[in-house]
Scaffold this motif. Structure first.
Motif, PDB file in Angstrom:
ATOM      1  N   SER A  59       0.824  -1.208   0.000  1.00  0.00           N
ATOM      2  CA  SER A  59       0.000   0.000   0.000  1.00  0.00           C
ATOM      3  C   SER A  59       0.859   1.260   0.000  1.00  0.00           C
ATOM      4  CB  SER A  59      -0.935  -0.005   1.210  1.00  0.00           C
ATOM      5  OG  SER A  59      -1.840  -1.086   1.149  1.00  0.00           O
ATOM      6  N   ALA A  86       0.878   4.146  -2.892  1.00  0.00           N
ATOM      7  CA  ALA A  86       0.678   5.555  -2.552  1.00  0.00           C
ATOM      8  C   ALA A  86       1.772   6.423  -3.147  1.00  0.00           C
ATOM      9  CB  ALA A  86       0.623   5.722  -1.034  1.00  0.00           C
ATOM     10  N   SER A 143       1.508   6.845  -6.912  1.00  0.00           N
ATOM     11  CA  SER A 143       0.460   7.775  -7.357  1.00  0.00           C
ATOM     12  C   SER A 143       0.966   9.203  -7.491  1.00  0.00           C
ATOM     13  CB  SER A 143      -0.716   7.743  -6.374  1.00  0.00           C
ATOM     14  OG  SER A 143      -0.372   8.360  -5.135  1.00  0.00           O
ATOM     15  N   ALA A 174      -5.675   2.419   4.095  1.00  0.00           N
ATOM     16  CA  ALA A 174      -5.366   3.821   3.825  1.00  0.00           C
ATOM     17  C   ALA A 174      -5.057   4.576   5.108  1.00  0.00           C
ATOM     18  CB  ALA A 174      -6.532   4.480   3.093  1.00  0.00           C
ATOM     19  N   ALA A 194      -1.534   6.316   5.766  1.00  0.00           N
ATOM     20  CA  ALA A 194      -1.485   7.748   6.069  1.00  0.00           C
ATOM     21  C   ALA A 194      -0.671   8.007   7.332  1.00  0.00           C
ATOM     22  CB  ALA A 194      -2.898   8.299   6.222  1.00  0.00           C
ATOM     23  N   GLN A 211      -4.177  12.749   1.095  1.00  0.00           N
ATOM     24  CA  GLN A 211      -4.713  12.348  -0.209  1.00  0.00           C
ATOM     25  C   GLN A 211      -5.054  10.858  -0.207  1.00  0.00           C
ATOM     26  OE1 GLN A 211      -1.365  13.659  -2.646  1.00  0.00           O
ATOM     27  NE2 GLN A 211      -2.688  15.137  -3.683  1.00  0.00           N
ATOM     28  N   THR A 212      -4.163  10.058   0.338  1.00  0.00           N
ATOM     29  CA  THR A 212      -4.363   8.608   0.380  1.00  0.00           C
ATOM     30  C   THR A 212      -5.610   8.253   1.175  1.00  0.00           C
ATOM     31  OG1 THR A 212      -1.977   8.220   0.207  1.00  0.00           O
ATOM     32  CG2 THR A 212      -3.317   6.419   1.082  1.00  0.00           C
ATOM     33  N   LYS A 236      -8.897   9.327  -0.751  1.00  0.00           N
ATOM     34  CA  LYS A 236      -9.204   8.515  -1.934  1.00  0.00           C
ATOM     35  C   LYS A 236      -9.867   7.183  -1.578  1.00  0.00           C
ATOM     36  CE  LYS A 236      -5.425  10.156  -4.903  1.00  0.00           C
ATOM     37  NZ  LYS A 236      -4.106   9.761  -5.504  1.00  0.00           N
TER      38      LYS A 236
END
Length: 300
Positions: free
Chosen positions: A10, A14, A17, A64, A68, A119-120, A123
C-alpha cells in the motif's frame, strides 16, 4: 496476506500515485528514500491490528488509514533529522534524507509526504464516506496542534517542559491516532482503543530513551546520545536507567490491560508483548539489574 506485506504494498502504491511523468525526479527519489526501506512499521501494523479486532468491514479504508499514519511518521523523521533540529546524518541505518539529497529537498519531501497522507486517506473513503470526517480529524490531531507530533517537536524549543506533555505529543499522539483510526475505519468506537494507544506511545518513547542511553545504535537506526547532546527532557534524566526500565515495564502491562475484551483480545495482547521485547529486550533489562545487584556497596 501478512499485515506487513499489505502495508509495504500500500505504501508503494501511494508513492507511485505521486510519481507521474513530469514529477521532479530528485524529489521523488528523496520521498522514496524517506519511506523505503522502513523500520518496524509498528504504527500501521497497530492500526491494522485494531481494525482487524473490530471486524475490518472496509479493508481499503483501514489500509489507507494505516498508510497515512506511516507517511506522516516518515515525514516527521525527515524534518526531525534536519540541521535546524537534530542535524542527524543517519536514519534507519543509512543516510538521512537531508544528508543524501540536501536540506531543501528534505524539507519538500517531508511536506509532500504530509499532503500524500491525507490524499491517500481521502481517496479510499468511497465505500464508507461517513467515516472520513472523523478519520481525518483523528489523524490530523495526532500530527498538528495543540497535542500532536508538531507540538511535540515544538516543546524542544521551550525553556521549560513537562516530560509527560512532551512525550505524549512527540510520540504518543500518533500511537493514539493509530489505535483510534484503526477502530473507526472498521466502524467501531475509537474511544475504546484510546488508552491502548496512549500507553504504547509513552512506552515507545521511554524505550527510545533507554536505548539512547544504552547506546544501541543498531536498534535505533540513528545516532545515540541525542537527548543528552540536545538537552532534551527524557525518562532517564527523571527516573534513572533502572527507574526508566521499571516504568517501561509498567506501561507495557498497562497497555496489555487496556486491550478491550473480544475475540482478538489475546492476539492483541501477544502483539503488545512481542513489541515490548523488540523495543527493550528482557535479557538487557535483567543484565542491567544483575549488574546493579552485584555492584559493591559504597563505603559509609
Amino acid at each position: 496476506m501478512k499485515a506487513i506485506t499489505r502495508i509495504e504494498q500500500s505504501l508503494a502504491l501511494a508513492l507511485a500515485s505521486g510519481e507521474a511523468p513530469g514529477c521532479p525526479p530528485k524529489l521523488a527519489g528523496a520521498i522514496r528514500h524517506a519511506v523505503f526501506p522502513g523500520g518496524a512499521r509498528i504504527r500501521p501494523q497497530l492500526c491494522l491490528a485494531v481494525a482487524q479486532a473490530c471486524g475490518q468491514d472496509d479493508p481499503a479504508l483501514s489500509e489507507a488509514a494505516a498508510v497515512a499514519i506511516e507517511l506522516l511518521h516518515c515525514a516527521s523523521l525527515v524534518h526531525d533529522d534536519l540541521p535546524c533540529f537534530d542535524d542527524a546524518q543517519t536514519r534507519r541505518g543509512r543516510a538521512s534524507v537531508h544528508w543524501a539529497y540536501g536540506e531543501s529537498l528534505a524539507v519538500l519531501a517531508g511536506d509532500a509526504l504530509i499532503v500524500l497522507a491525507f490524499q491517500t486517506l481521502a481517496k479510499a473513503a468511497g465505500q464508507s464516506p461517513a467515516r472520513l470526517p472523523a478519520l481525518l480529524n483523528i489523524v490530523a490531531s495526532g500530527v498538528g496542534m495543540p497535542f500532536g507530533i508538531v507540538a511535540g517537536q515544538a516543546w524542544e524549543s521551550e525553556s521549560r517542559v513537562s516530560l509527560v506533555d512532551y512525550q505524549r505529543a512527540k510520540t504518543g499522539a500518533l500511537f493514539v491516532a493509530s489505535t483510534c483510526a484503526g477502530a473507526l475505519s472498521a466502524g467501531a468506537d475509537p474511544d475504546a482503543w484510546r488508552d491502548l494507544g496512549e500507553c504504547l506511545g509513552e512506552a515507545y518513547q521511554v524505550a527510545d530513551d533507554i536505548r539512547d542511553v544504552m547506546g544501541q545504535a543498531d536498534l535505533l537506526g540513528k545516532p545515540v546520545g541525542q537527548d543528552a547532546q540536545h538537552a532534551r527532557p527524557n525518562a532517564i534524566a527523571n527516573l534513572g536507567l533502572g527507574g526508566a526500565i521499571a516504568h517501561f515495564e509498567s506501561l507495557i502491562q498497562a497497555a496489555v490491560d487496556a486491550v478491550p475484551e473480544g475475540a482478538s483480545a489475546q492476539e492483541m495482547r501477544a502483539l503488545v508483548r512481542q513489541e515490548s521485547e523488540r523495543l527493550v529486550p528482557r535479557a538487557a533489562c535483567n543484565a542491567y539489574r544483575n549488574a546493579g545487584a552485584q555492584a559493591p556497596a559504597a563505603a559509609g
